[in-house]
Design a protein around this motif. Sequence first.
Motif, PDB file in Angstrom:
ATOM      1  N   LEU A   1       6.408  12.522   4.304  1.00  0.00           N
ATOM      2  CA  LEU A   1       6.398  11.121   4.474  1.00  0.00           C
ATOM      3  C   LEU A   1       6.440  11.073   6.230  1.00  0.00           C
ATOM      4  CD1 LEU A   1       9.030   9.899   2.277  1.00  0.00           C
ATOM      5  CD2 LEU A   1       6.668   9.163   2.115  1.00  0.00           C
ATOM      6  N   PRO A   2       5.808   9.890   6.563  1.00  0.00           N
ATOM      7  CA  PRO A   2       5.558   9.580   7.941  1.00  0.00           C
ATOM      8  C   PRO A   2       7.116   9.018   8.500  1.00  0.00           C
ATOM      9  CG  PRO A   2       4.528   7.850   6.832  1.00  0.00           C
ATOM     10  CD  PRO A   2       5.045   9.012   5.798  1.00  0.00           C
ATOM     11  N   TYR A   3       7.979   9.106   7.917  1.00  0.00           N
ATOM     12  CA  TYR A   3       9.386   8.441   8.280  1.00  0.00           C
ATOM     13  C   TYR A   3      10.666   9.168   7.494  1.00  0.00           C
ATOM     14  CZ  TYR A   3       8.859   6.001   3.844  1.00  0.00           C
ATOM     15  OH  TYR A   3       8.758   5.924   2.537  1.00  0.00           O
ATOM     16  N   ASP A   4      11.677   9.110   7.985  1.00  0.00           N
ATOM     17  CA  ASP A   4      12.814   9.565   7.464  1.00  0.00           C
ATOM     18  C   ASP A   4      13.623   8.310   6.971  1.00  0.00           C
ATOM     19  OD1 ASP A   4      15.778  10.531   6.993  1.00  0.00           O
ATOM     20  OD2 ASP A   4      14.707  12.266   7.090  1.00  0.00           O
ATOM     21  N   SER A   5      14.129   8.180   5.587  1.00  0.00           N
ATOM     22  CA  SER A   5      14.578   6.946   5.363  1.00  0.00           C
ATOM     23  C   SER A   5      16.268   6.833   5.892  1.00  0.00           C
ATOM     24  CB  SER A   5      14.690   6.899   3.704  1.00  0.00           C
ATOM     25  OG  SER A   5      13.613   6.878   3.068  1.00  0.00           O
ATOM     26  N   VAL A   6      16.543   7.849   6.152  1.00  0.00           N
ATOM     27  CA  VAL A   6      17.951   7.829   6.727  1.00  0.00           C
ATOM     28  C   VAL A   6      18.111   7.930   8.391  1.00  0.00           C
ATOM     29  CG1 VAL A   6      20.252   9.178   6.912  1.00  0.00           C
ATOM     30  CG2 VAL A   6      19.114   8.833   4.739  1.00  0.00           C
ATOM     31  N   ARG A   7      17.481   8.884   8.813  1.00  0.00           N
ATOM     32  CA  ARG A   7      17.143   9.216  10.351  1.00  0.00           C
ATOM     33  C   ARG A   7      16.589   7.830  11.104  1.00  0.00           C
ATOM     34  NH1 ARG A   7      16.659  14.446   8.929  1.00  0.00           N
ATOM     35  NH2 ARG A   7      14.356  14.570   9.383  1.00  0.00           N
ATOM     36  N   ASP A   8      15.600   7.291  10.472  1.00  0.00           N
ATOM     37  CA  ASP A   8      14.454   6.566  11.164  1.00  0.00           C
ATOM     38  C   ASP A   8      14.987   4.909  10.983  1.00  0.00           C
ATOM     39  OD1 ASP A   8      13.078   8.447  12.167  1.00  0.00           O
ATOM     40  OD2 ASP A   8      11.685   8.624  10.473  1.00  0.00           O
ATOM     41  N   PHE A   9      16.219   4.868  10.341  1.00  0.00           N
ATOM     42  CA  PHE A   9      16.407   3.282   9.710  1.00  0.00           C
ATOM     43  C   PHE A   9      18.066   3.358   9.989  1.00  0.00           C
ATOM     44  CE2 PHE A   9      12.403   3.931   7.755  1.00  0.00           C
ATOM     45  CZ  PHE A   9      11.685   2.626   8.171  1.00  0.00           C
TER      46      PHE A   9
ATOM     47  N   GLY B   1       0.663  -1.234   0.108  1.00  0.00           N
ATOM     48  CA  GLY B   1       0.060   0.019   0.095  1.00  0.00           C
ATOM     49  C   GLY B   1       0.866   1.178  -0.076  1.00  0.00           C
ATOM     50  N   GLY B   2       0.417   2.278  -0.710  1.00  0.00           N
ATOM     51  CA  GLY B   2       0.961   3.493  -0.845  1.00  0.00           C
ATOM     52  C   GLY B   2       2.437   3.517  -1.010  1.00  0.00           C
ATOM     53  N   GLY B   3       3.003   2.898  -2.239  1.00  0.00           N
ATOM     54  CA  GLY B   3       4.383   2.832  -2.538  1.00  0.00           C
ATOM     55  C   GLY B   3       5.209   2.363  -1.402  1.00  0.00           C
ATOM     56  N   ALA B   4       4.493   1.173  -0.644  1.00  0.00           N
ATOM     57  CA  ALA B   4       5.255   0.870   0.571  1.00  0.00           C
ATOM     58  C   ALA B   4       5.562   1.680   1.837  1.00  0.00           C
ATOM     59  CB  ALA B   4       6.677   0.253   0.109  1.00  0.00           C
ATOM     60  N   ILE B   5       4.690   2.867   1.539  1.00  0.00           N
ATOM     61  CA  ILE B   5       4.794   3.606   2.701  1.00  0.00           C
ATOM     62  C   ILE B   5       4.147   2.994   3.957  1.00  0.00           C
ATOM     63  CG2 ILE B   5       3.949   5.949   3.598  1.00  0.00           C
ATOM     64  CD1 ILE B   5       4.157   7.262   0.852  1.00  0.00           C
ATOM     65  N   VAL B   6       3.195   2.159   3.806  1.00  0.00           N
ATOM     66  CA  VAL B   6       2.645   1.534   4.991  1.00  0.00           C
ATOM     67  C   VAL B   6       3.488   0.940   5.626  1.00  0.00           C
ATOM     68  CG1 VAL B   6       0.575   0.087   5.731  1.00  0.00           C
ATOM     69  CG2 VAL B   6       0.204   1.932   4.065  1.00  0.00           C
ATOM     70  N   ALA B   7       4.002  -0.103   5.074  1.00  0.00           N
ATOM     71  CA  ALA B   7       5.138  -1.178   5.711  1.00  0.00           C
ATOM     72  C   ALA B   7       6.249  -0.370   6.329  1.00  0.00           C
ATOM     73  CB  ALA B   7       5.735  -1.965   4.725  1.00  0.00           C
ATOM     74  N   THR B   8       6.756   0.669   5.710  1.00  0.00           N
ATOM     75  CA  THR B   8       8.108   1.481   6.016  1.00  0.00           C
ATOM     76  C   THR B   8       7.789   2.065   7.263  1.00  0.00           C
ATOM     77  OG1 THR B   8       8.554   1.724   3.788  1.00  0.00           O
ATOM     78  CG2 THR B   8       9.846   2.967   5.302  1.00  0.00           C
ATOM     79  N   GLU B   9       6.515   2.812   7.408  1.00  0.00           N
ATOM     80  CA  GLU B   9       6.003   3.601   8.525  1.00  0.00           C
ATOM     81  C   GLU B   9       6.169   2.442   9.726  1.00  0.00           C
ATOM     82  OE1 GLU B   9       2.703   6.474  10.505  1.00  0.00           O
ATOM     83  OE2 GLU B   9       2.299   5.216   8.372  1.00  0.00           O
ATOM     84  N   TYR B  10       5.470   1.316   9.471  1.00  0.00           N
ATOM     85  CA  TYR B  10       5.323   0.314  10.666  1.00  0.00           C
ATOM     86  C   TYR B  10       6.615  -0.134  11.341  1.00  0.00           C
ATOM     87  CZ  TYR B  10       3.766  -4.064  12.513  1.00  0.00           C
ATOM     88  OH  TYR B  10       3.682  -5.222  13.575  1.00  0.00           O
ATOM     89  N   VAL B  11       7.502  -0.337  10.164  1.00  0.00           N
ATOM     90  CA  VAL B  11       8.699  -0.694  10.760  1.00  0.00           C
ATOM     91  C   VAL B  11       9.619   0.509  11.524  1.00  0.00           C
ATOM     92  CG1 VAL B  11      11.169  -1.525  10.197  1.00  0.00           C
ATOM     93  CG2 VAL B  11       9.041  -2.814   9.251  1.00  0.00           C
TER      94      VAL B  11
END
Length: 326
Positions: free
Chosen positions: A112-120, A75-85
Amino acid sequence: MKVVRRRFCLALVAVAATACQSAFAQEDPAKYPAKPIHIIVGFTAGGGNDIIARVYVQKLSESLGQPVIIENKPGGGAIVATEYVAKSAPDGYTLLVGASGMAINPAVYAKLPYDSVRDFVAISELASFPLILIVNPSSPIKSVSELVAYAKANPDKTNYSSSSASFQLVTELFKQKTGAPMQVIPYKGANDSVLAVISGQVTATIADAGPALSQVLGGQARALAVASPRRMEELPDIPTLKEAGADVDAVLWSGLFAPKDTPPAIVRKLENEIIRIARLPDVVARLKPLGILPVGNSSEEFTRILAADIARWGEVAKAGNIKIAQ
């Protein structure tokens, strides 16, 4: 009142001790994992990223001695899964199989509800996807230069299918490098995007080898070029885009991520496992026919790749004025 305060202080001490013990256990790779690991995939079952995840998961479960469970959260360009993790506990038990969208989504989504660098923590790159530029086999277009010429002569009739922001930005890069005007037609999945070319609904598409290679080999689609740095072994006569005169070099990837603050010892253990698995002959044999190349690299190298791709695709999206509404 003194009794209440004393009990409260003792409770705080107990909580702190438990937290310290838990953190210590997490940081000891010999004690990890002690329970099942959940790997979240932001795409439907059966797709390229899901296939990659399942191949690696089988090997991880065998070597780590614990079940490794895949959960598909599309869902949503994988945004749902990424935010979940991103919001999961940083204990190594909830991980993400993230695609190139980790670098591309920040370029095309205003928020986005996450930051690809800071949150992972980028653990290791699992695999890369060679991309193929295809047209309908009955099309008069037989080369990249002919596609560019056709698009310039027929700007209102030339279009391309795209199933995600990743493929759209790669095609936009092609447009920017060649000056070929092409309108995007969105589709829900990569298979649908390829079938749109086969059925004549669109002029062309750039798709990963998973859904495109078999169609090319079967004669249902004509390959004009591959976007990777080198020619594909399966298509030795098909030039790279650079060889064909378009200054485009793009490879999409799939990688394993953990929430920020995951203990370094756990990250290192998972990183070493991915590097080992990527080199297993049966893993290579399983993925290669699908046009998927196992990678397996260090967390440091994968982090550099992510940062470089974020910068690169941000420039492409800005130049093309591409934004996706959520």
